[in-house]
Design a protein around this motif. Sequence first.
Motif, mmCIF file in Angstrom:
data_model
loop_
_atom_site.group_PDB
_atom_site.id
_atom_site.type_symbol
_atom_site.label_atom_id
_atom_site.label_comp_id
_atom_site.label_asym_id
_atom_site.label_seq_id
_atom_site.Cartn_x
_atom_site.Cartn_y
_atom_site.Cartn_z
ATOM 1 N N HIS A 182 -80.567 -27.732 -13.103
ATOM 2 C CA HIS A 182 -81.106 -26.478 -12.589
ATOM 3 C C HIS A 182 -80.581 -26.250 -11.180
ATOM 4 O O HIS A 182 -80.586 -27.171 -10.365
ATOM 5 N N THR A 220 -83.089 -32.144 -13.938
ATOM 6 C CA THR A 220 -84.526 -31.923 -14.081
ATOM 7 C C THR A 220 -85.279 -33.237 -14.280
ATOM 8 O O THR A 220 -86.491 -33.275 -14.100
ATOM 9 N N PRO A 333 -93.940 -32.411 -19.415
ATOM 10 C CA PRO A 333 -93.322 -31.142 -18.998
ATOM 11 C C PRO A 333 -94.197 -30.367 -18.011
ATOM 12 O O PRO A 333 -93.683 -29.606 -17.193
ATOM 13 N N ALA A 336 -93.551 -30.107 -14.167
ATOM 14 C CA ALA A 336 -92.382 -29.411 -13.611
ATOM 15 C C ALA A 336 -92.743 -28.632 -12.358
ATOM 16 O O ALA A 336 -93.775 -27.957 -12.290
ATOM 17 N N SER A 337 -91.877 -28.734 -11.364
ATOM 18 C CA SER A 337 -92.041 -27.938 -10.153
ATOM 19 C C SER A 337 -91.609 -26.506 -10.463
ATOM 20 O O SER A 337 -91.132 -26.205 -11.572
ATOM 21 N N GLY A 340 -88.338 -26.280 -11.969
ATOM 22 C CA GLY A 340 -88.102 -26.944 -13.249
ATOM 23 C C GLY A 340 -87.818 -28.427 -13.153
ATOM 24 O O GLY A 340 -87.474 -29.053 -14.150
ATOM 25 N N GLU A 342 -88.907 -32.073 -13.212
ATOM 26 C CA GLU A 342 -90.079 -32.759 -13.758
ATOM 27 C C GLU A 342 -90.194 -34.175 -13.199
ATOM 28 O O GLU A 342 -89.217 -34.770 -12.771
#
Length: 422
Positions: A182, A220, A333, A336-337, A340, A342
């Motif tokens: 990401h 991620t 999941p 996730a911030s 995205g 994790e």
Amino acid sequence: MTADLHALTEALKAAWRRSDQLFTLLPQAALHERPIGQRHPFLFYLGHLPAFAWNQLGRGVLGRPPLDPRLDRLFERGIDPPDPCAAPALTAWPSLTAVLDYRDAARAAVQGQLPELLRALHDRPDDPLIQRARVLHLVLEHELMHHETLLYMFAQREGEPLARPPEIPAPEGGDGRRAEVHEIPAGPIYLGAEWHETEFGWDNEFSRHRVDLPAFRLDTLPVRNRDWLDFYRRRSAPPQLFPRSWSRAPAGLHVRTVFGLHPFELAAGWPVQVSGAQARIYAEAHGARLPTEAELHRAALTAPDQRSRPAEPPRSSACDLRRFFPAPVGHDPASASAWGAEELLGNGWEWTSTLFAPYPGFTPWARTYPGYSADFYDGDHDVVVGASWATDIRLLRPSFRNWYRRDYPYPFTSFRLVHSTS
Ligand SMILES: [Fe+2]
């Protein structure tokens, strides 16, 4: 402040109970084991935790005489940077009974000094160790950090494994998920804390400052054991890339845990636990690099629709010894911030490429423990960010900093990659 002092005292007692529970996992015969050469035998830590509490609060801040001059000194400080010569010979350690007596006396003495600390809050309000009862925070957080140290030492034991008590859940196996990449756009992140806004912070947490980052492309999820195994085999299995968290014995590849060796297949999806030096080799071989401290904080604490600002500590049910094993990568999941990323908390500290060095305005404010950080600003230690399952929730504030020697392979440390933006 009286209420705060009461709450802190209760938290300290709870930490003592957990210390006792952790030591109870260890058979008495194992107390002289020293599974990590750079650290003392387990028996040392049984004495070190109460000695530290008494040396800080009783002797250091309140000026009381030694409780036991020999044991106060013997148990004063662990070894890191390594100095194996400083460890007494096995026969020189006091008996278990003597250490337990000392522990109980030190805890009682600490509790006995709390009225004096309360008086000092009024009489010596300008002393930073007394303000906000910081010395109690210091003692408490030291004890909590040692819980994690003890647990990663347990995982390095050889021989008869520790028995897993029935109340501790069995490990979760699985292959885990592969990371996606990401992009996080250019933007600022504030690192560190402001002295007057923070209930407690170690010296290395000050002061708050802004870091402007270019865009970066972050995985991620962290790298898994199975990813490392593929890499290790592609590189023809060089010994320097064999993780210290793995074992070839007794029959096939296994992964070390607090409760002995587990088959590799069970742990294939867990984050791989390696040293920072090993993680750097993996990153370079993949045309990538380790994130910086600032990048991981930006990934965790900012969002596309927010200005960067210090956030409330992220909470994770994965920390706080609620489990005693890592979990397969991608198991949560919901962690996730906003970008995205994790599992930034709870499945292992993550190595960064950031040298452990002082923030602007650093002051070793705790006169009773001036070397807490300064002794490690030596060019050999890198910052790790996040938390493992063994990290107490009290340590999850965004400004908290942790670090290890780059080639130290024992702690619960993993890593994720940053890829080129070109
Ligand atoms: Fe310590």
